[in-house]
Design a protein around this motif. Structure first.
Motif, short mmCIF file in Angstrom:
data_model
loop_
_atom_site.label_atom_id
_atom_site.label_comp_id
_atom_site.label_asym_id
_atom_site.label_seq_id
_atom_site.Cartn_x
_atom_site.Cartn_y
_atom_site.Cartn_z
N ARG A 50 -6.52 -2.82 6.74
CA ARG A 50 -7.10 -3.10 7.94
C ARG A 50 -8.56 -2.15 8.39
O ARG A 50 -8.58 -1.05 7.26
N VAL A 51 -9.30 -2.32 8.84
CA VAL A 51 -10.43 -1.06 9.16
C VAL A 51 -10.09 -1.01 10.34
O VAL A 51 -9.68 -1.52 11.65
N VAL A 52 -10.26 0.76 11.03
CA VAL A 52 -10.00 1.30 11.97
C VAL A 52 -11.48 1.38 12.74
O VAL A 52 -11.99 2.29 12.15
N LYS A 53 -11.77 1.19 13.89
CA LYS A 53 -12.89 1.42 14.50
C LYS A 53 -12.52 2.05 15.61
O LYS A 53 -11.11 2.21 16.62
N GLY A 105 -11.63 -11.35 5.89
CA GLY A 105 -10.31 -11.39 5.26
C GLY A 105 -9.92 -10.00 6.15
O GLY A 105 -8.06 -10.05 5.91
N PHE A 106 -10.43 -8.87 6.75
CA PHE A 106 -9.66 -7.88 7.10
C PHE A 106 -9.47 -7.88 8.76
O PHE A 106 -10.27 -8.44 9.60
N GLY A 107 -8.62 -7.35 8.91
CA GLY A 107 -7.77 -6.62 10.46
C GLY A 107 -8.56 -5.51 10.95
O GLY A 107 -8.84 -4.65 9.89
N VAL A 108 -8.97 -5.59 11.83
CA VAL A 108 -9.78 -4.82 12.69
C VAL A 108 -8.60 -4.20 13.95
O VAL A 108 -8.44 -4.36 14.84
N THR A 109 -8.36 -2.97 14.06
CA THR A 109 -7.99 -2.03 14.85
C THR A 109 -8.87 -0.84 15.73
O THR A 109 -9.50 0.05 15.50
N THR A 110 -8.60 -1.00 17.08
CA THR A 110 -9.44 -0.49 17.48
C THR A 110 -8.98 0.55 18.83
O THR A 110 -7.28 -0.23 18.99
N THR A 111 -9.59 1.97 18.53
CA THR A 111 -8.48 2.79 19.02
C THR A 111 -9.60 3.03 20.74
O THR A 111 -10.35 3.68 20.51
N PRO A 112 -9.13 4.75 21.05
CA PRO A 112 -9.18 5.67 22.33
C PRO A 112 -10.46 6.44 21.12
O PRO A 112 -10.20 6.39 19.80
N ILE A 113 -11.87 6.75 21.84
CA ILE A 113 -12.11 7.58 21.31
C ILE A 113 -12.28 8.95 20.48
O ILE A 113 -11.41 9.62 21.38
N GLY A 114 -12.26 9.15 19.53
CA GLY A 114 -11.65 10.45 18.99
C GLY A 114 -10.94 9.76 17.57
O GLY A 114 -9.88 9.41 17.94
N PHE A 115 -11.04 10.79 16.60
CA PHE A 115 -10.70 10.96 15.35
C PHE A 115 -9.60 10.87 15.17
O PHE A 115 -8.37 10.69 14.41
N LYS A 116 -8.46 11.85 16.26
CA LYS A 116 -7.13 12.02 16.12
C LYS A 116 -6.43 10.06 16.30
O LYS A 116 -5.32 10.39 15.56
N LYS A 147 -7.17 8.61 12.85
CA LYS A 147 -5.81 9.14 11.95
C LYS A 147 -4.68 8.30 12.07
O LYS A 147 -4.03 8.94 10.85
N GLU A 148 -4.23 8.67 13.22
CA GLU A 148 -2.64 8.33 13.78
C GLU A 148 -2.41 6.71 12.82
O GLU A 148 -1.69 6.77 12.45
N GLU A 149 -3.51 6.00 13.08
CA GLU A 149 -3.18 4.19 12.29
C GLU A 149 -3.80 4.24 10.51
O GLU A 149 -2.64 4.32 9.90
N PHE A 150 -3.98 5.91 10.71
CA PHE A 150 -4.49 6.11 8.64
C PHE A 150 -2.74 5.93 8.48
O PHE A 150 -2.31 5.74 7.65
N LEU A 151 -2.31 7.06 8.99
CA LEU A 151 -0.65 7.34 9.06
C LEU A 151 0.26 6.18 9.10
O LEU A 151 0.83 6.37 8.63
N LYS A 152 -0.21 5.45 9.55
CA LYS A 152 0.70 4.70 9.47
C LYS A 152 0.57 3.80 8.28
O LYS A 152 1.35 2.58 8.09
N GLY A 153 -0.62 3.22 7.83
CA GLY A 153 -0.53 2.65 6.32
C GLY A 153 -1.27 1.96 6.65
O GLY A 153 -1.85 1.43 8.20
N GLY A 154 -1.85 0.81 5.43
CA GLY A 154 -2.55 -0.32 5.77
C GLY A 154 -3.64 -0.48 6.36
O GLY A 154 -4.57 -1.69 6.37
N CYS A 155 -4.35 1.05 5.90
CA CYS A 155 -6.09 1.23 5.82
C CYS A 155 -6.92 1.05 5.02
O CYS A 155 -6.57 1.82 4.09
#
Length: 457
Positions: free
Chosen positions: A278-281, A297-308, A311-319
């Motif tokens: 995935r790409v996380v933005k 063919g890649f998924g995108v995950t959207t988070t609140p603002i702030g790299f923290k 980072k939480e998505e990175f730690l879940k894996g699959g990015c």
């Protein structure tokens, strides 16, 4: 009685000698130290940027943590990515970076890192905040010093295709804005023996950042815009912010290449290079990513603002990539944190590998996404008593009728040809209005009418 210290997006920030004082540093150090000791303690890395008195404040923080019985390694003046790398490299349980990142020169603060090297999670920041004593406790202890520059450069070399980078073929500029990232891009080229010359701008550490805020946005980049005005592709300039974790880009002709464009080019390049996941933005980042992901063919995950949150998505894996509209770009296999130096190297690598300048690569991305891109941001003084709830009913702007409302972080009005996001900054008293649309004239119309609407109350 001392005022409470509230931790924001990544830690604490305030104006030097007003909110950010020696007493505040000792209160923060006491809280962070207690937090780490509750978790059995261990080694802690401490660093600082080029701001006024940052070294003194960092030494006080390091001494205080050491006085609590923690093993402290002082890294001196380093970019935040080096501090984050140091946490992992040293096997530390956390880190503290004395910096105010991109904020105005009169600000200073402390970014707290966890054992991953990334920013502490929201719940962990709350726990630290809850341990801040009302009255400062002063402690002092001995700590070690370390120089991790070569180890960090080696880590960068493992993330970059050096053969492709060697084929870059243009002139590469690096504007450090007087911040802690100075010398690292040129140092990497020397250390690897690639021999790619890096033309430095604003490379001397400067507490006032040469009279601008150390944020790599066009109004602060006059020297780089001028230096690139006479260049031709594939040359480009990179600009790192005050602590080196964000990147801005300037193209030949002195044209700004915004962080959305950077992220889109890197997403396409890394995907075609074979990266998967995935790409996380964040919530303020381009909607072209979803369209590009659907095409490739890649998924995108959207988070609140702030790299923290990224980072939480990175730690879940699959990015395989994460990024922000503010210029933060991270690769999870490197660090769960932004790294402006690595982002710059990957952009130059993409030029060498594809034989195509950044602007040409981006036009191809627009073609794949089936949509053109323009973006800008407007910063206003935060109105007293500002209530975002009054923005929950989207209005027509620039002749566009709203088709949706999103409230992940701030209030976003969605239109068929663009969007507008209203959000109060988490680090300074500013209300930001972000806009993305299919053309620059439409973006400016959206921002202008959004501003007028706010001023009318």
């Amino acid at each position: 009685m001392n005022p409470p210290l509230r931790l924001g997006t990544e830690g604490f920030r305030g104006v030097i000698a007003r909110e950010f004082t020696v007493a505040a540093v000792h209160r923060l150090a006491e809280a962070y130290g207690r937090h780490l000791l509750f978790r059995e303690g261990g080694r802690v890395a401490v660093g600082h940027d080029t701001r006024f008195m940052a070294g003194r404040f960092a030494e006080a923080l390091a001494g205080h943590l050491a006085g609590m019985g923690l093993e402290v390694v002082f890294l001196g003046q380093v970019p935040t990515p080096v501090l984050s790398f140091g946490v992992v490299h040293l096997g530390a349980v956390g880190g503290a970076m004395v910096t105010a990142s991109h904020n105005p020169p009169e600000y200073l603060g402390v970014k707290f890192k966890d054992a991953s090297g990334g920013p502490v999670a929201a719940e962990e920041a709350k726990a630290i905040e809850g341990l801040v004593p009302e009255t400062p406790v002063y402690r002092e202890g001995r700590y070690a010093r370390a120089d991790l520059r070569e180890a960090y450069l080696g880590a960068l070399a493992r993330r970059v295709d050096l053969e492709a980078l060697a084929r870059f073929g243009g002139n590469l500029y690096h504007d450090a804005m007087g911040g802690a990232g100075a010398g690292y891009l040129g140092g990497f080229m020397e250390w690897t023996g690639l021999g790619i010359p890096v033309r430095g701008l604003r490379q001397e550490g400067h507490p006032l950042f040469y009279g601008v805020n150390p944020e790599p946005i066009p109004k602060n980049l006059a020297p780089t815009l001028a230096a690139l005005s006479g260049e031709r592709p594939p040359s480009f300039g990179v600009v790192t912010d005050g602590d080196g974790d964000r990147v801005g880009v300037v193209l030949p002709g002195g044209r700004y290449f915004n962080p959305h464009q950077v992220l889109l080019v890197l997403a396409r390049y890394l995907w075609e290079k074979g990266r998967r996941g995935r790409v996380v933005k964040n919530f303020a980042t381009t909607w072209l990513l979803e369209r590009l992901g659907a095409r490739l063919g890649f998924g995108v995950t959207t988070t609140p603002i702030g790299f923290k949150w990224i980072k939480e998505e990175f730690l879940k894996g699959g990015c395989f990539l994460g990024g922000e509209e503010s210029g933060g770009v991270g690769l999870p296999e490197h660090l769960p944190e932004r790294d402006g130096i690595l982002a710059a190297l990957l952009l130059a690598e993409s030029v060498g590998a594809t034989g195509r300048a950044l602007e040409e690569q981006f036009r191809e991305v627009e073609g794949l996404a089936g949509l053109s891109h323009a973006y800008d941001r407007l910063d206003l003084p935060l109105p007293e008593g500002f209530d975002p709830l009054r923005l929950r009913e989207p209005r027509s702007l620039a002749g566009l009728w709203p088709v949706g409302l999103e409230e992940l972080d701030g209030v976003k009005w969605v239109y068929s040809e663009g969007w507008v996001l209203f959000r109060a900054s988490g680090t300074e008293p500013v209300l930001r209005i972000y806009a993305e649309a299919t053309g620059p004239e439409l973006v400016q119309a959206l921002l202008r009418e959004a501003r007028e609407l706010l001023l009318k109350g």
